[in-house]
Design an enzyme around this catalytic site. Structure first.
Site, PDB file in Angstrom:
ATOM      1  N   ILE A 177      -4.180  -6.256  15.542  1.00 19.14           N
ATOM      2  CA  ILE A 177      -4.102  -6.266  17.008  1.00 19.14           C
ATOM      3  C   ILE A 177      -3.170  -7.376  17.518  1.00 19.14           C
ATOM      4  CG2 ILE A 177      -6.022  -7.846  17.564  1.00 19.14           C
ATOM      5  CD1 ILE A 177      -7.057  -5.629  19.476  1.00 19.14           C
ATOM      6  N   HIS A 203     -10.391  -8.273   4.096  1.00 17.72           N
ATOM      7  CA  HIS A 203      -9.192  -7.564   4.548  1.00 17.72           C
ATOM      8  C   HIS A 203      -7.987  -8.178   3.871  1.00 17.72           C
ATOM      9  CE1 HIS A 203     -10.249 -10.783   7.369  1.00 17.72           C
ATOM     10  NE2 HIS A 203      -8.948 -10.970   7.573  1.00 17.72           N
ATOM     11  N   GLN A 207     -10.504 -17.877   7.489  1.00 17.03           N
ATOM     12  CA  GLN A 207     -10.892 -16.472   7.663  1.00 17.03           C
ATOM     13  C   GLN A 207     -11.588 -16.312   9.001  1.00 17.03           C
ATOM     14  OE1 GLN A 207     -13.592 -15.043   4.647  1.00 17.03           O
ATOM     15  NE2 GLN A 207     -13.426 -12.911   5.305  1.00 17.03           N
TER      16      GLN A 207
HETATM   17  P1  AMP Z   1      -8.192 -13.499   9.250  1.00 12.57           P
HETATM   18  O1  AMP Z   1      -9.677 -13.261   9.197  1.00 12.57           O
HETATM   19  O2  AMP Z   1      -7.849 -14.876   9.723  1.00 12.57           O
HETATM   20  O3  AMP Z   1      -7.499 -13.181   7.950  1.00 12.57           O
HETATM   21  O4  AMP Z   1      -7.541 -12.530  10.305  1.00 12.57           O
HETATM   22  C1  AMP Z   1      -8.236 -11.534  11.009  1.00 12.57           C
HETATM   23  C2  AMP Z   1      -7.207 -10.649  11.632  1.00 12.57           C
HETATM   24  O5  AMP Z   1      -7.880  -9.601  12.314  1.00 12.57           O
HETATM   25  C3  AMP Z   1      -6.306 -11.325  12.669  1.00 12.57           C
HETATM   26  O6  AMP Z   1      -4.936 -11.196  12.263  1.00 12.57           O
HETATM   27  C4  AMP Z   1      -6.597 -10.580  13.970  1.00 12.57           C
HETATM   28  O7  AMP Z   1      -5.470 -10.407  14.781  1.00 12.57           O
HETATM   29  C5  AMP Z   1      -7.136  -9.265  13.449  1.00 12.57           C
HETATM   30  N1  AMP Z   1      -8.020  -8.548  14.375  1.00 12.57           N
HETATM   31  C6  AMP Z   1      -9.097  -9.043  15.025  1.00 12.57           C
HETATM   32  N2  AMP Z   1      -9.673  -8.072  15.768  1.00 12.57           N
HETATM   33  C7  AMP Z   1      -8.953  -6.941  15.546  1.00 12.57           C
HETATM   34  C8  AMP Z   1      -9.048  -5.607  16.016  1.00 12.57           C
HETATM   35  N3  AMP Z   1     -10.022  -5.219  16.885  1.00 12.57           N
HETATM   36  N4  AMP Z   1      -8.144  -4.700  15.589  1.00 12.57           N
HETATM   37  C9  AMP Z   1      -7.169  -5.069  14.731  1.00 12.57           C
HETATM   38  N5  AMP Z   1      -7.023  -6.313  14.241  1.00 12.57           N
HETATM   39  C10 AMP Z   1      -7.902  -7.244  14.653  1.00 12.57           C
END
Ligand code: AMP
Length: 129
Positions: A36, A110, A104
């Site tokens: 997002i 992911h 994280q």
């Molecule tokens: P991280 O946990 O730091 O590896 O990153 C989590 C990722 O999830 C970030 O890059 C956010 O931009 C992404 N994110 C959070 N909510 C959403 C969502 N609803 N749809 C798509 N991506 C998301």
């Protein structure tokens, strides 16, 4: 300490269809969708459908079928988006952040697939490790 999965995290809600996502690929055990807040022209997240918190959790607790599906899904997304260097694509970077040191944000495994530009150094330069 065993991992405790939080079923209210945002990716669990995406998997349950409670919030939308921009889907790229769905397989038996995995889902890929656009981040997002993209950090590069291509920024896809690939997640397993099962309740795994981090990569190491997945590696020790997921079935061989889930693990093969997840690895295959990452490769398929790279192919679908034309990123494969072997096919003339520009390449990509895979990142999986885990825990507080990995910063994280979402506690559901992911893998980020980033590409579409030169991605620069692997980590911000702090002078030393
Ligand atoms: P991280 O946990 O730091 O590896 O990153 C989590 C990722 O999830 C970030 O890059 C956010 O931009 C992404 N994110 C959070 N909510 C959403 C969502 N609803 N749809 C798509 N991506 C998301």
């Amino acid at each position: 300490m065993p991992y405790v999965y939080d079923p209210n995290n945002v990716f669990a809600k995406i998997l349950r269809g409670e919030i939308p996502c921009k889907k790229v690929l769905e397989t038996d055990h995995s889902l890929a969708f656009h981040d997002i807040r993209p950090q590069a022209p291509v920024h896809i997240l690939v997640i397993p459908k099962g309740p795994y918190v981090t990569f190491d959790h997945f590696a020790e607790a997921a079935s061989p079928a889930e693990q093969a599906d997840f690895v295959g899904a990452i490769g398929k997304v790279c192919a679908l988006l034309g990123l494969k260097p072997g096919d003339g694509g520009g390449g990509y970077r895979l990142i999986s952040n885990a825990g507080w040191a990995g910063v994280q944000e979402v506690p559901h495994l992911h893998v980020h697939i980033l590409g579409g530009r030169v991605l620069g150094r692997m980590l911000p330069d702090r002078g030393s490790a």
